[in-house]
Design an enzyme around this catalytic site. Sequence first.
Site, PDB file in Angstrom:
ATOM      1  N   GLY A   9       0.828  -1.196   0.000  1.00 42.22           N
ATOM      2  CA  GLY A   9       0.000   0.000   0.000  1.00 42.22           C
ATOM      3  C   GLY A   9       0.861   1.244   0.000  1.00 42.22           C
ATOM      4  CG  ASP A  30     -12.778  10.071   5.793  1.00 40.40           C
ATOM      5  OD1 ASP A  30     -13.735  10.269   5.022  1.00 40.40           O
ATOM      6  OD2 ASP A  30     -11.638   9.793   5.397  1.00 40.40           O
ATOM      7  CE  LYS A  60       0.237   5.044   7.494  1.00 37.33           C
ATOM      8  NZ  LYS A  60      -1.095   5.476   7.962  1.00 37.33           N
ATOM      9  CB  SER A 103       4.610  11.512   2.896  1.00 35.65           C
ATOM     10  OG  SER A 103       3.767  11.634   4.038  1.00 35.65           O
ATOM     11  CB  SER A 104       2.367   6.782   4.546  1.00 34.47           C
ATOM     12  OG  SER A 104       1.126   6.704   3.877  1.00 34.47           O
ATOM     13  CE  LYS A 105       7.257   4.743  -1.329  1.00 34.95           C
ATOM     14  NZ  LYS A 105       8.537   4.462  -2.022  1.00 34.95           N
ATOM     15  CB  VAL A 106       1.496  -0.207   4.053  1.00 35.69           C
ATOM     16  CG1 VAL A 106       1.253  -1.366   5.017  1.00 35.69           C
ATOM     17  CG2 VAL A 106       0.826   1.056   4.578  1.00 35.69           C
TER      18      VAL A 106
END
EC number: 2.7.12.1
Length: 856
Positions: free
Chosen positions: A531, A646, A552, A535-538
């Site tokens: 994922g 949300d 993460k 600015s993030s990646k998993v």
Amino acid sequence: MESEDLSGRELTIDSIMNKVRDIKNKFKNEDLTDELSLNKISADTTDNSGTVNQIMMMANSPEDWLSLLLKLEKNSVPLSDALLNKLIGRYSQAIEALPPDKYGQNESFARIQVRFAELKAIQEPDDARDYFQMARANCKKFAFVHISFAQFELSQGNVKKSKQLLQEAVERGAVPLEMLEIALRNLNLQKKQLLSEEEKKTLSASMVLTAQESFSSSLGHLQNRNNSCDSRGQTTKARFLYGENMPPQDAEIGYRNSLKQTNKTKQSCPFGRVPVNLLNSPDCDVKTDDSVVPCFIKRQTSRSECRDLVVAGSKPSGNDSCELRNLKSVQNINCKEPLVSDEKSSELIITDSVTLKNKTESSLRAKLEETKEYQEPEVPESNQKQWQSKRKSACINENPVASSNQWQIPELARKVNIEKHTTFEQPVFSVSKQSPPMSASKWFDPKSICKTPSSNTLDDYMSCFRTPVVKNDFPPACQLSTPYGQPACFQQQQQQIPATPLQNLQVLASSSANECISVKGRIYSILKQIGSGGSSKVFQVLNEKKQIYAIKFVNLEEADNQTLDSYRNEIAYLNKLQQHSDKIIRLYDYEITDQYIYMVMECGNIDLNSWLKKKKSIDPWERKSYWKNMLEAVHTIHQHGIVHSDLKPANFLIVDGMLKLIDFGIANQMQPDTTSIVKDSQVGTVNYMPPEAIKDMSSSRENGKSKSKISPKSDVWSLGCILYYMTYGKTPFQHIINQISKLHAIIDPNHEIEFPDIPEKDLQDVLKCCLKRDPKQRISIPELLAHPYVQIQTHPGNQMAKGTTEEMKYVLGQLVGLNSPNSILKAAKTLYEHYSGGESHNSSSSKTFGKKREKK
């Protein structure tokens, strides 16, 4: 005597000219008939099922689909809701019929995917991102695919994401590079359009000019009686190459419908056109404009299929033709046998196909070897290997003899290894500027970059935490990498952390290429990226005890204060809430610095949004179970003064058959003395947005900022929309395309929400209670947990279970005192006859059975 000879020659010339005119008229009539039949097939917008069936049964090529879809789109102006839905349905049908692993390198397939995503953006912007991501993953080599995705993100206000997409496209080597550079420059200049109309025209002219130079230098000068060029034809060609939407009549240039060729037993090439035989249809011809347009040869992955667009010289008035009598040299492909000229143009006769036998093929290879050294520009070996590796499995012809009659005129612009390839492969674009090779990121196993991309979305948070098929042991030593130069901590004492249910697995990775992440001294081996967002990646990782986790990673170098607070809140909420409910995603460990954040989390199977898209129908018990999981998770955060604000299907992760809540980045904690809070910016998804959030955006303003008032009842509305989606396959307002109209419909009390009849009346009642526009009348989470829909009907079940238990005790009591096998057998037979007769256990039957046993 001389006069007789002269008159005889004149008669011969006249007879030849008459034959030539007859042939010309014949070809004109055939072309006119074919064009009329093609227009008749594709102009029918009421029911195209016949055309679609023909496409799927015949060639099933992206070019045929694109020609049909563009004609449908042209006839759908002005675009209404019904026509848009019909168009989207046809585009979806085309994508389903064209496998991405087969047509990933095909430009027409890329244009279909991009246009489908653009239409979905009109109808449903929230889902369009998934389709743009799918197009980007399947057709990564085309620059217009990345630019379309970046333009969509820019229109949604995600400037950082748009820039990231363009930069990644440059790193991946998407072509043409000039287009990406212009888009990046416009983005940095804060322009709303990444490519303006003038820049598109400039790109068109430069691309055609570059291709013409490459064409003339490689194949030699094509002699034409009239070299005048239709600029419109050139611009149209180049516009089509980088994905600009065009009228169907322009889009048909070079994409001759294969349905047309299948109706002919034998075709001859029209006058003035160079014959090129497609590998899948030896007898078909390529029809082009009257302009001099360079040759663009497209690569595909479908059974060594290459479609060539070869254009001959323009004709001033009459029709020109030529005949290739003998193939004596590849260096000069020109007609050397002039025939008698007409009043307006010279006539050259051309054969409809070029057949090479084994002898001719071997001589051709020898000629190519001789001419390669001084005719062809040098290609770097690395690029050639990369090109061959991409086409190795699909473009190798195993039977050169059988395919010798399908030989094509090659474009001598690249160096081709004849020993390894029998099919000439060419790039889609002839660009003078070499595109940078794809550089493998330090985070990935190089093998994973070359993997055929999946059609599933990769951009959702925590998307598709799938357990990999694993075979090898954990590598004894792996390369440690911490992003942005941060040293890994190896000396800290490692402590035990709880294991996820996915344990004792093996790793499918090489010990040398696999990279690791160090979080507080613990070493995790990266399996794959699952994922990304912003600015993030998993990553899916494996610890030293063969346990699967999700890490993460967040890059904080360009993060603003709101982003920092978002991630800090997420960590705080997870630490606080996971102790009170198992319906909250588990956070096992984390590490925060000024440059990055690492979060070691529970690894699930798939998020609810992806699961719903895959499921055609949902089992009622499965829906009820997931609904109860969602209620329990949201009830937990409400009990601790937190409103998510949300909620949508992507916020729930399926872990071992249970839904768990994730992603608290924009959640807000309420003050103990208030019943609702006011958010600084409205961030909810439109399809799941409650009416009160929309109303207060315009009515409540403070310090020049719009405010959005939310409460726990807001989450109830969002949950109701999710349950509506799980019940009817769409959200309550998904059918409304225009976003402004959709917002008005959500807050309009006169707009009735449709609740079609379903067998589960209690489910329908839950939906009506959740989707009340007045928050005061809307049902609460505790009331939903007590609703009959989530309650399993316990009374009949308990009575039945109790009766079954008593019967079992009675049977065992009758058998426990028996010792011999014969006695047990007789007792079992008696019990079987007793219960087979429909009698239940009671006191009278017990006494009767006891007497029977005593007599026996």
